[in-house]
Every structure is written in structure tokens, then in C-alpha cells.
Design a protein around this motif. Structure first.
Motif, PDB file in Angstrom:
ATOM      1  N   VAL B  14       0.823  -1.203   0.000  1.00  0.00           N
ATOM      2  CA  VAL B  14       0.000   0.000   0.000  1.00  0.00           C
ATOM      3  C   VAL B  14       0.862   1.261   0.000  1.00  0.00           C
ATOM      4  O   VAL B  14       0.603   2.215  -0.739  1.00  0.00           O
ATOM      5  CB  VAL B  14      -0.954  -0.005   1.221  1.00  0.00           C
ATOM      6  CG1 VAL B  14      -1.613   1.344   1.386  1.00  0.00           C
ATOM      7  CG2 VAL B  14      -2.019  -1.078   1.034  1.00  0.00           C
ATOM      8  N   VAL B  18       0.787   4.089  -2.845  1.00  0.00           N
ATOM      9  CA  VAL B  18       0.439   5.474  -2.542  1.00  0.00           C
ATOM     10  C   VAL B  18       1.509   6.422  -3.082  1.00  0.00           C
ATOM     11  O   VAL B  18       1.221   7.514  -3.562  1.00  0.00           O
ATOM     12  CB  VAL B  18       0.265   5.667  -1.014  1.00  0.00           C
ATOM     13  CG1 VAL B  18       0.257   7.130  -0.653  1.00  0.00           C
ATOM     14  CG2 VAL B  18      -1.011   5.005  -0.554  1.00  0.00           C
ATOM     15  N   TYR B 173      -6.002   6.998  -7.228  1.00  0.00           N
ATOM     16  CA  TYR B 173      -6.202   6.934  -5.783  1.00  0.00           C
ATOM     17  C   TYR B 173      -7.578   6.400  -5.423  1.00  0.00           C
ATOM     18  O   TYR B 173      -7.753   5.677  -4.442  1.00  0.00           O
ATOM     19  CB  TYR B 173      -5.971   8.305  -5.134  1.00  0.00           C
ATOM     20  CG  TYR B 173      -4.500   8.603  -4.968  1.00  0.00           C
ATOM     21  CD1 TYR B 173      -3.934   9.733  -5.553  1.00  0.00           C
ATOM     22  CD2 TYR B 173      -3.679   7.757  -4.244  1.00  0.00           C
ATOM     23  CE1 TYR B 173      -2.592   9.997  -5.409  1.00  0.00           C
ATOM     24  CE2 TYR B 173      -2.327   8.003  -4.105  1.00  0.00           C
ATOM     25  CZ  TYR B 173      -1.788   9.132  -4.684  1.00  0.00           C
ATOM     26  OH  TYR B 173      -0.448   9.398  -4.559  1.00  0.00           O
ATOM     27  N   VAL B 174      -8.569   6.747  -6.241  1.00  0.00           N
ATOM     28  CA  VAL B 174      -9.912   6.208  -6.010  1.00  0.00           C
ATOM     29  C   VAL B 174      -9.885   4.695  -6.167  1.00  0.00           C
ATOM     30  O   VAL B 174     -10.439   3.947  -5.341  1.00  0.00           O
ATOM     31  CB  VAL B 174     -10.929   6.843  -6.981  1.00  0.00           C
ATOM     32  CG1 VAL B 174     -12.245   6.098  -6.944  1.00  0.00           C
ATOM     33  CG2 VAL B 174     -11.153   8.308  -6.627  1.00  0.00           C
ATOM     34  N   ALA B 177      -8.195   3.177  -3.232  1.00  0.00           N
ATOM     35  CA  ALA B 177      -9.068   3.175  -2.058  1.00  0.00           C
ATOM     36  C   ALA B 177     -10.085   2.050  -2.149  1.00  0.00           C
ATOM     37  O   ALA B 177     -10.311   1.309  -1.183  1.00  0.00           O
ATOM     38  CB  ALA B 177      -9.766   4.530  -1.944  1.00  0.00           C
ATOM     39  N   ALA B 180      -8.446  -1.228  -1.506  1.00  0.00           N
ATOM     40  CA  ALA B 180      -8.134  -1.404  -0.090  1.00  0.00           C
ATOM     41  C   ALA B 180      -9.395  -1.780   0.685  1.00  0.00           C
ATOM     42  O   ALA B 180      -9.387  -2.703   1.508  1.00  0.00           O
ATOM     43  CB  ALA B 180      -7.515  -0.127   0.470  1.00  0.00           C
ATOM     44  N   ILE B 181     -10.483  -1.075   0.392  1.00  0.00           N
ATOM     45  CA  ILE B 181     -11.747  -1.379   1.065  1.00  0.00           C
ATOM     46  C   ILE B 181     -12.175  -2.806   0.761  1.00  0.00           C
ATOM     47  O   ILE B 181     -12.572  -3.561   1.656  1.00  0.00           O
ATOM     48  CB  ILE B 181     -12.846  -0.396   0.628  1.00  0.00           C
ATOM     49  CG1 ILE B 181     -12.498   1.014   1.085  1.00  0.00           C
ATOM     50  CG2 ILE B 181     -14.200  -0.810   1.203  1.00  0.00           C
ATOM     51  CD1 ILE B 181     -13.445   2.073   0.543  1.00  0.00           C
TER      52      ILE B 181
END
Lengths: 303, 321, 387
Positions: B14, B18, B173-174, B177, B180-181
Motif C-alpha cells: 500500500v 500510494v 487513488y480512487v 481506495a 483497499a476497502i
């Protein structure tokens, strides 16, 4: 007349499909091996036969070399690579045989180039035969039907009347028991794999003159072959024959008569759209339906 | 189950992801932000299949069509929003079209599984393949939505005012995210009671049935969740390319997703990311060097099978039962 | 110098980018894997052959050609395009073979302000409503070949024709194009699935419908299969077969051989066209690659020729997009196909030739020019383009 011609077409397709599916079902039934790359032997057979036929002018030579090449390559691949994934489960086998497809396609393209190659029909069979008034059928396709029937008969004889056949049926029915009873499974597996490859190659070589010999031709046929194996029952040669005929019939009659049948009670432009689409899907609908009622296929090998 | 290595791997991955966009911009290699976005979208799809296969024990070839259906849902809704006379109410907001894609994926997954689960193993595989092909031909023949030519989207979905997805970095980034979720949800699911029952079913279904569990229903829900994930991945891909075509639903696509899943490590938490990343990155690097990259890819896959038989993800964790 | 002049000078400097191009980068995105990669390779060969004749230059600019693979897949194609646009920063994009990839990549090219010179068939949307200053076509609009055949078939007084094309939107479009120009009756319309290998079923249907001619749109392996099987079924002599350009192109003749003899198609180019540019092209191609050029090799060659002329016209200043575009539109080069100019939608207005498959003096199976079916033909979608 049209119906008769389409029936002959279905028979021809069915027999060739049977040759490919037979190898696949045996390999799956006896060795529990999912071989996605089975279609690559079909392709190899077509390419080798086309090349030898062009160079030597002899179809007989072309066939023999194609069968030998496929059996040879098949047994080599089995011995070097596939042997190591027998116990690993279907997932590893999927990965390895998928990789083999990639390698096979690219290698064939490297050697023979990317464009489809020509394999001519042998001169002696280039014409058509008048089977009935108004129906002339290609001589070569008739030859395919005859050869297909002959090979199917030979295969049945081997499976049912020879010792090798007994080993094969034992292995398909219960592998561990067969091994416990003294069948040399290693050699059997290699032989069966080679046999399956040879059968596939034979179909490829026979169909070469009427179909386009091109890279990736194996993938188109392998789906149908898997459908046949599933419908017929894993490990069963009789099942493969039944499955092939059924699949070929549905495919052929669907393509031939479905669009016009739909046109009888649907507006024309919808029928033209829907007809071909439905006939494409009909094989899968058939398979889903058969599995719904007989989840292990029509004639499974294991009792 | 020991989680140490898995957690560390996740944190490192991660953090690296990032930091990717700023590094890429700095080195003038913005192109790789797009590559990474694509990897993340596929990672969600592969993680979904991982859930279905690794935890549910269902070998499926339908994921391609579920991904494609999700992609088409997003595209169709977006296109319908800009037309004057519409057949469907359209929407361009991501808050509508992306959940819609997930819903379509879940419903189709439910439908497919409800019939397919009457069979098992290779037969299940073939029936899911059959349904995959049926969906493929359905979209292929829908001329109103482009058919084989595909359907273009004019713009990416609206997410939030000020947060335009047109900007590749924002979109990345979306996607990160969302991935990751999804991974977090997957993790909690696997360790919940639901996940444990599923694991039990995967290992020994008759025993679970004897214990009174309705195994059919558990597998059905698992497949539907997988469908939702695939649908979301489809929505992301549709946005990334601003284009969908029936090729997304082809069985070879399903086969590729399966290969990525196995490559990454079936049942591993990070299997999805590893499988998608390994496959797509190898493809990207090799195809830039040689036309014969498929041979290289094939050799790499064989190497993984022989030397990392439980997939790449398993290189980090000890043997699981 | 007063303030006004200074301001104008500053404005002029600001509107052209600060760098001057010292080379031109061409992104050649085409299908390098899969069964249709052969004809894509031929297109690249044609393109590179032209560059050989100019010493690797277009105009006065040295050329860098970056080849990428779209795998005949819109997703992968889009990805490859992004690499060409963002990492390699190409100036011009060309080479794509298939309309689904074209439709996926074209909007992205436009957005990145990269000129997309489509060297293959133009989908109707891009020729019509979605035409754009950044999109050019050097081949033809999809329906043109069918319209030419339709005219020719009508001219030959055929009254009852069977139609065959694969069952996907482009296939049905081709049949519509034929129907637009053909004035007789349709005996039957047959739509086999894309990638179909065995046409025995469809051939039986054609025979049963008893048409006096048959029009076929197919390409690649499908075309090879159909032609061979049609001849083997004994129909080639009974029911004349007419094809779109791709149906009987060089790659198909190589695959089908003598089965194709006597069949007629319509194309905007043929290897035996008698004009100086073509004679030069064919001679160079045969010397370099030891085989006759195909329509696809020609498309690659002609695209390079167009670019050469345009770059010369702007004296290498391709960074001025407007001027470069105007130069491309002018198209002041001698095309090997004969008369050439762009229509308002930047799709060619050109002549169409009927050609028949025959054996040449060396016994090779080739397409022989028969007759010019139509001159100065514009595509059917030009009026929908608002440029």
C-alpha cells in the motif's frame, strides 16, 4: 434434400469432433488431467500435414508424419512436464496447459508465419458426387465421414477387445484400483496422452483441406470438445461419440433451420438478428440442460 | 493462521502504491499511473474470483461475463443519461452507476450460481462457461449498444465536485481506495463465521451438510459477492478506457482471470493483487521488447506452477490446510 | 517597434510551441498476435518500405516508428495507445486494423491531439457524426466496397442474390451497404457466427435458395475457408461469387489457391493498376519481400506517402497542428490507387475497380483488374459529418 445434405454435414462434424473429444475424455478420465492445450495438437496436425503434403505431394505421407509428430510431441510434453502436475490438482494443470497454449501458438507462428496456410484437397477427391437427384456432396467430405467411421470403429475395437483397452477402461473407472492390480500407470499415461494427441492431429489433418490452417485454430474447437466430454461423461469413449453426434446435430440443424423457423412467426428483422445468435448459443443451452438432469453426463465411465 | 507476513506485505504494497503517482510524475513516466490503475481494477476482479475459488471452492469461468456486465451497466447508464429519448433512466454519477454495476454483477452471479451449483467440479466449470458465453453473445448481438463495435462513454463518472476522475492521478487513488476497502471486506468476511463455514464447505461439504448447514445457500451468497466485486472492477475498467466491448465477456477473458487467480495464490489475501500485477506487468514489459512475448509469459507461468505451486502469495505465508 | 507589434509578436510566439520538431514519431498500433496478425504485418511492411525509399525520412524529418500490439482487443489497444501517447509521445497514430479497437482508441487520440491516420476501413460513426479534424482515413469507408460490388452486380444483370456476412454489426453494415447499391431481389440472407470455420451448413442453404449470384463479406481465415468449401461443393461454377475487397484479397488467395478462380470483388486498389506510382510500389515490394503486395501493404505504403507529402508541405513544422492538418487535407501526393482526394469528412473520394481472380503468366493465382465500376465515389456518411 436440404435436410439430407445438412444431416451429412452434421455427421461429418460429429465424427471429427469425436476424434478430438475421445482423446480429451480419455486423458481426463484416466489421468485426471485437465488439458486446455489439447486443441494445440489439432493445430499441429493440420500444420504438419499441410507442410508435408505440399513438399511431398503425398497425402498418405502427410497423415503419417502428422500423427507421428503429434504423438511424439505429446509424449515428450507428458514425460517432461505434465507428469509433474498430476498430483497437483486441476488448478495447477489449468495454469500449465494455458501456458502451453500460449507457447504453442507463438511457436507455430514463429515457424510458419502469421498468415493462414493453404492445404489443398487431394486431386482424386476434389470433385462432388451426385448422391441423389439434386444433391451433390463434396467427395472429400464423404471421405472424411468414411475415415471418421473407420477410426471410431478402430478405437472401439481397441478399447473393448484389447488388453490396452482393458487397462484404459480400468484406469478410467478406478485409477487407484488399476494401479493396485498391477497396471503400469506411468507408461499407460504416456501412451494414452500420445494416443489422444494423435487422434486430435488426425482430425486436424483431415480438416486441413477444408478449413483454414491458422494459428489459434485449436482454441475454437477445444470449447466444443469440452462440451462434448462433459455431455458424454468423463472417461467414456461411447459417451464422447454420443456427445459429439448430439452437439454436431444441434449446431448444424440450429444454424440451418433456426433462422427460418423463427422467421415463420417473428418479424423478419428480429428473426435475422435473433436466429444466428440463438443457434450460436444453442450448444451451451443444450449442455446446461443436460447437466441439469444428468449432472455427470449421459454415459459416465465410472459405475 | 499466522498473519505477520501477510500484514507486512500489505503495508509495504500500500505504501508503494500510494507513493507511485508522485514518483511517476517526478520521473516523467505518468504512463505507469494508468498501468497501475488497470492492475488495481483487475486485482479487485481477481480477488473476487479468489473469494469464490479459494474460499468457496468453486472453479468458475463466469467472472469475465460478470466483469463485462458491470462494465456495460456503467457505460449504458452513462450513455442513456446524455440521450434525449431514453429507454432507461440514465445517470452519470459514480454513486449510482458503480453500485448499479455491483448490483448487476451480484444478481447475475446469483442467477448463474443458482443453476450451476447443482453440479460440481469440472461440470460446474463447464456450466459457468456456458453462461459466460450466453452473456457474451447477448451483449455481442445488442446492436443498439454497439454490439461488437463496443460502446464509448463520453466522460468518466462524476464522483465528487472538485474530484474529477478525468485526472488520472485522482482516478488512481480512487481505485486504490476501493481496492483497499475490498481487501479489508474480504479479510473480515473470510474471518467471520460466514467465512469459516465456507472454509468448512470447501474442505468437506458432506460433513457440513451433516452438521446442518445449508451449503447451497452459503455458496450462492459467496458467488454473488464475487459477482459484485467483478461488477465493480468492470465499472472501473469502463471508466478507465471510456469504452466497453463484448470482448470483456469472452471466455478467454474469464480464463485469463482464472490464470491470474491461480498465479497469485488461491486463498491468499493478496493473491488478487499479486496475480493481476504479475500477469499484467509481465505482459507489459515483455510486449515492449519482443513480438514473441507470449512464449515468455507461458514460460513464466510454468515456472510459477512448478516452483511456487501455491501461487505467488504463498511465498509469504506458511502452508494452509 | 511599437507596443502593438511587440504584443502581436509575443502572441505569435506564444501560440506555437517553444520547441521545433526535429523528428516525427509515428505510433504504429496494430495486431501483432493472433491469427489476423499476418495482414497487420503486411501493412507495417508497406509503411516501412516507403520509408526505405526516403532514407527513413518523412519530408525533411527523420522518422521514429514505434510498433505496439493491440492484440485485436479494445482494452489492450487502449492500454497500448496510452503507452504510445504518454510514454513515447507520438505525433501520429496509424496501423490499427479492426473497428472495435479503432472506436476505442480514436477518441483518446483526439483528446491527446494526436493525428489518427486510419489506414484501414473507416467505421460509419467516424465518417459521419463523430468525424473530427484529428481523424483521417487513407483506405475507404466500410460500405464503399459493398456499394461498388452492388453496382457491379446490378450492372451484370443479376436479379436474385444471396447474401452472406458474419453475424456482428460490421457484417450487417456491409450487407446494408450492398443493398443500398444493388437493385434486384434478395434470395436469402445468411449470417454465420464470427470466426466460423465450417460453412457446409450455409453453403447448403445457398444451394437450396437457388440464387443467380451470391455476395459475400468475409475476411482472413473465414474467407479462406468459405472460398475453398464453396469451390469444393461445386458451386463456384454454378452460382458466381462476388466479394467485398477483403473477401478475395491477397492473403485469402494465398490460403485458398485455385479454389478462388473466377470470383470477382471490388477494391479501391489492385496490384496490376497501370499508373506510375503503383508500378513503382509493386516493383519495389516484389524486390524487397519477394511476393506481390496486398491491399494491406498498399494501405501502409500510401499512408506513408501521404505523411511524406504533408510534412514536406509544412517544411517539417509539424508542431503547428493547424498547418499540418491543412497539409494533410491537401493530400498533394500521387497515390498508387489512382485519383485521390479527401472528402469534407477526411475520408477519401476515389475510384472503385472490379477485379477477377485469374492465373497470371507465371501460373500464380492473382486478382486481375476488370473494369472501373465508379469514379470519384464519396462515402455514404459524409453528409452526416458537420466539419
Amino acid at each position: 434434400m436440404l435436410f439430407l445434405e445438412q444431416t451429412l454435414n452434421a455427421l461429418q462434424l460429429g465424427l471429427m469432433l469425436f476424434l478430438i473429444a475421445a482423446g480429451l475424455t480419455l486423458v481426463f478420465g484416466i489421468m485426471d488431467l485437465v488439458n486446455l492445450a489439447h486443441g494445440s495438437f489439432y493445430m499441429l496436425g493440420a500444420y504438419v500435414a499441410a507442410t508435408v503434403a505440399a513438399k511431398s505431394g503425398s497425402f498418405a505421407a502427410a497423415f503419417l508424419v502428422a500423427l507421428a509428430a503429434a504423438a511424439g510431441v505429446g509424449m515428450l510434453v507428458e514425460w517432461l512436464l505434465l507428469r509433474r502436475v498430476y498430483g497437483r490438482g486441476h488448478l495447477s494443470q489449468v495454469l500449465v496447459t494455458f501456458a502451453l497454449i500460449l507457447i504453442a501458438n507463438e511457436t507455430v507462428r514463429w515457424i510458419w508465419g502469421a498468415n493462414p496456410i493453404d492445404m489443398g484437397v487431394p486431386r482424386s477427391l476434389a470433385g462432388s458426387v451426385a448422391l441423389a437427384p439434386g444433391l451433390s456432396y463434396s467427395e472429400y467430405r464423404l471421405a472424411i465421414i468414411v475415415a471418421g467411421l473407420a477410426l471410431a470403429a478402430a478405437l472401439f475395437w481397441m478399447v473393448n477387445c484389447t488388453r490396452l483397452g482393458i487397462w484404459i477402461r480400468a484406469g478410467a473407472s478406478n485409477r487407484d484400483m488399476a494401479r493396485a492390480l498391477g497396471v503400469d500407470t506411468s507408461r499407460l499415461f504416456t501412451l494414452v496422452f500420445g494416443l489422444g494427441a494423435a487422434l486430435s492431429a488426425f482430425a486436424g489433418a483431415m480438416l486441413g483441406p477444408i478449413l483454414s490452417v491458422q494459428v489459434g485454430m485449436g482454441e475454437a474447437i477445444i470449447i466444443l470438445a469440452f462440451v462434448v466430454v462433459v455431455i458424454g461423461g468423463i472417461g467414456s469413449v461411447r459417451g464422447a461419440l454420443l456427445g459429439s453426434i448430439v452437439v454436431a446435430a444441434v449446431d448444424t440443424y440450429g444454424r440451418a433451420f433456426l433462422p427460418s423457423a423463427l422467421g415463420a412467426f417473428l418479424p423478419l428483422d428480429i428473426a435475422t438478428h435473433l436466429g444466428p445468435g440463438l443457434s450460436q448459443v444453442s450448444i451451451f443451452v443444450l449442455m446446461a440442460a443436460i447437466l441439469f438432469f444428468r449432472p455427470r453426463g449421459l454415459m459416465p465411465a465410472t459405475g | 493462521m499466522k498473519l505477520g507476513a501477510t500484514w507486512w506485505f500489505g503495508i509495504v504494497a500500500v505504501v508503494l502504491l500510494v507513493l507511485l503517482p508522485p514518483i511517476a510524475s517526478f520521473t516523467q513516466q505518468e504512463f505507469y499511473i494508468g498501468v497501475a490503475t488497470r492492475v488495481l481494477a483487475y486485482a479487485i476482479a481477481v480477488s473476487s474470483l479468489n473469494l469464490v475459488l479459494g474460499h468457496g471452492g468453486m472453479l468458475s469461468l463466469a467472472q469475465g461475463s460478470l466483469l463485462g456486465a458491470g462494465a456495460y451497466t456503467t457505460a449504458i447508464l452513462t450513455v442513456e443519461a446524455t440521450k434525449d429519448v431514453t429507454f432507461l433512466p440514465g445517470a452519470t454519477s459514480a454513486w449510482i452507476t458503480w453500485p448499479a454495476a455491483m448490483l448487476v454483477g451480484a444478481l447475475l452471479g446469483l442467477a448463474i450460481a443458482s443453476i450451476s451449483l447443482r453440479t460440481r467440479a469440472i461440470f460446474f466449470l463447464m456450466i459457468t462457461l456456458a453462461f459466460n458465453q450466453m452473456l457474451y453473445y447477448l451483449f455481442f448481438s445488442m446492436k443498439v449498444y454497439g454490439g461488437d463495435d463496443g460502446l464509448g462513454m463520453a466522460a468518466r463518472s462524476d464522483l465528487l465536485p472538485g474530484l474529477a476522475l478525468e485526472n488520472d492521478t485522482v482516478f488512481f487513488y480512487v481505485a486504490l481506495a476501493l481496492f483497499a476497502i475490498f481487501t479489508f471486506v474480504q479479510h473480515r468476511l473470510v474471518h467471520s463465521r460466514f467465512g469459516r463455514v465456507l472454509e468448512g464447505i470447501r474442505i468437506n461439504e458432506p460433513r457440513m451438510q451433516a452438521l446442518g448447514f445449508d451449503t447451497y445457500r452459503y455458496k450462492l451468497v459467496c458467488f454473488a459477492i464475487g459477482g459484485a466485486g467483478s461488477g465493480l472492477a468492470g465499472a472501473l475498467l469502463a471508466n478507465k478506457n471510456l469504452f466497453v466491448s463484448p470482448g470483456l465477456l469472452d471466455w478467454l477473458q474469464s480464463g485469463t482471470l482464472l490464470v491470474m487467480t491461480i498465479l497469485g495464490g488461491v486463498g491468499q489475501l493478496w493473491g488478487g493483487l499479486l496475480g493481476a500485477a504479475a500477469y499484467l506487468v509481465i505482459e507489459e514489459l515483455l510486449s515492449a521488447y519482443t513480438q514473441r512475448w507470449q512464449i515468455g509469459l507461458g514460460v513464466a507461468l510454468i515456472a510459477v506452477t512448478l516452483y511456487a505451486p501455491r501461487g505467488l502469495g504463498a511465498l509469504f505465508v506458511p502452508r494452509r490446510p | 517597434m511599437n507596443i502593438r507589434t511587440a504584443l502581436l509578436a509575443a502572441l505569435a510566439l506564444a501560440s506555437t510551441p517553444p520547441w521545433a520538431a526535429d523528428k516525427i514519431t509515428i505510433g504504429f498500433l496494430t495486431t501483432r498476435t493472433g491469427p489476423l496478425s499476418g495482414i497487420s504485418g503486411e501493412k507495417l511492411e508497406g509503411f516501412q518500405l516507403y520509408l526505405k525509399t526516403t532514407g527513413g525520412k518523412l519530408g525533411r524529418l527523420p522518422v521514429e516508428v514505434i510498433v505496439a500490439d493491440d492484440q485485436n482487443n479494445p482494452d489492450a489497444g487502449r492500454q497500448a495507445f496510452e503507452r504510445l501517447a504518454k510514454r513515447d509521445r507520438v505525433d501520429v497514430l496509424t496501423g490499427i486494423m479492426f473497428s472495435n479497437v479503432i472506436l476505442s482508441v480514436a477518441p483518446a487520440a483526439v483528446q491527446s491531439k494526436i493525428f489518427f491516420i486510419n489506414s484501414n476501413v473507416q467505421p460509419s460513426e467516424l465518417a459521419g457524426e463523430r468525424c473530427n479534424p484529428y481523424i483521417f482515413n487513407t483506405a475507404y469507408q466500410s460500405d464503399d466496397t459493398d456499394e461498388a460490388v452492388g453496382r457491379y452486380v446490378t450492372e451484370r444483370a443479376h436479379k436474385n442474390v444471396a447474401l452472406l456476412a458474419p453475424n456482428f454489426p460490421a457484417g450487417r453494415d456491409h450487407l446494408n451497404g450492398f443493398k443500398r447499391a444493388y437493385k434486384g431481389a434478395i434470395a436469402v440472407e445468411i449470417l454465420p457466427k464470427v470466426g466460423q470455420l465450417d460453412f457446409s451448413v450455409e453453403i447448403a442453404q445457398i444451394r437450396a435458395a437457388k440464387p443467380d449470384a451470391v455476395f459475400v463479406f468475409l475476411f482472413g481465415g473465414m474467407a479462406v475457408n468459405f472460398v475453398k468449401q464453396y469451390a469444393q461443393a461445386g458451386l463456384a461454377k454454378e452460382i458466381p461469387l462476388y466479394g467485398a475487397a477483403s473477401t478475395l484479397e491477397e492473403d485469402v488467395l494465398r490460403g485458398a489457391g485455385e479454389s478462388a478462380l473466377g470470383m470477382v470483388s471490388a477494391s479501391n486498389w489492385n496490384a496490376d493498376l497501370d499508373n506510375p506510382a503503383n508500378k513503382r510500389f509493386v516493383a519495389l515490394h516484389e524486390k524487397e519481400y519477394k511476393r506481390r503486395p496486398s491491399l494491406y501493404s498498399f494501405q501502409g505504403w500510401d499512408t506513408a506517402a501521404l505523411l511524406d507529402a504533408a510534412v514536406k508541405d509544412v517544411d517539417g513544422k509539424i508542431e503547428n497542428r493547424e498547418a499540418f492538418r491543412a497539409a494533410l487535407r491537401k493530400a498533394s501526393f500521387s497515390s498508387a490507387r489512382g485519383p485521390f482526394k479527401f472528402g469534407p469528412n477526411q475520408v477519401p473520394i476515389q475510384d472503385w475497380y472490379a477485379r477477377r481472380v485469374e492465373k497470371d503468366a507465371q501460373g500464380q493465382v492473382v486478382n486481375r483488374y476488370l473494369h472501373t465500376v465508379v469514379r470519384g465515389h464519396a462515402d455514404a456518411y459524409a453528409s452526416q459529418c458537420k466539419m
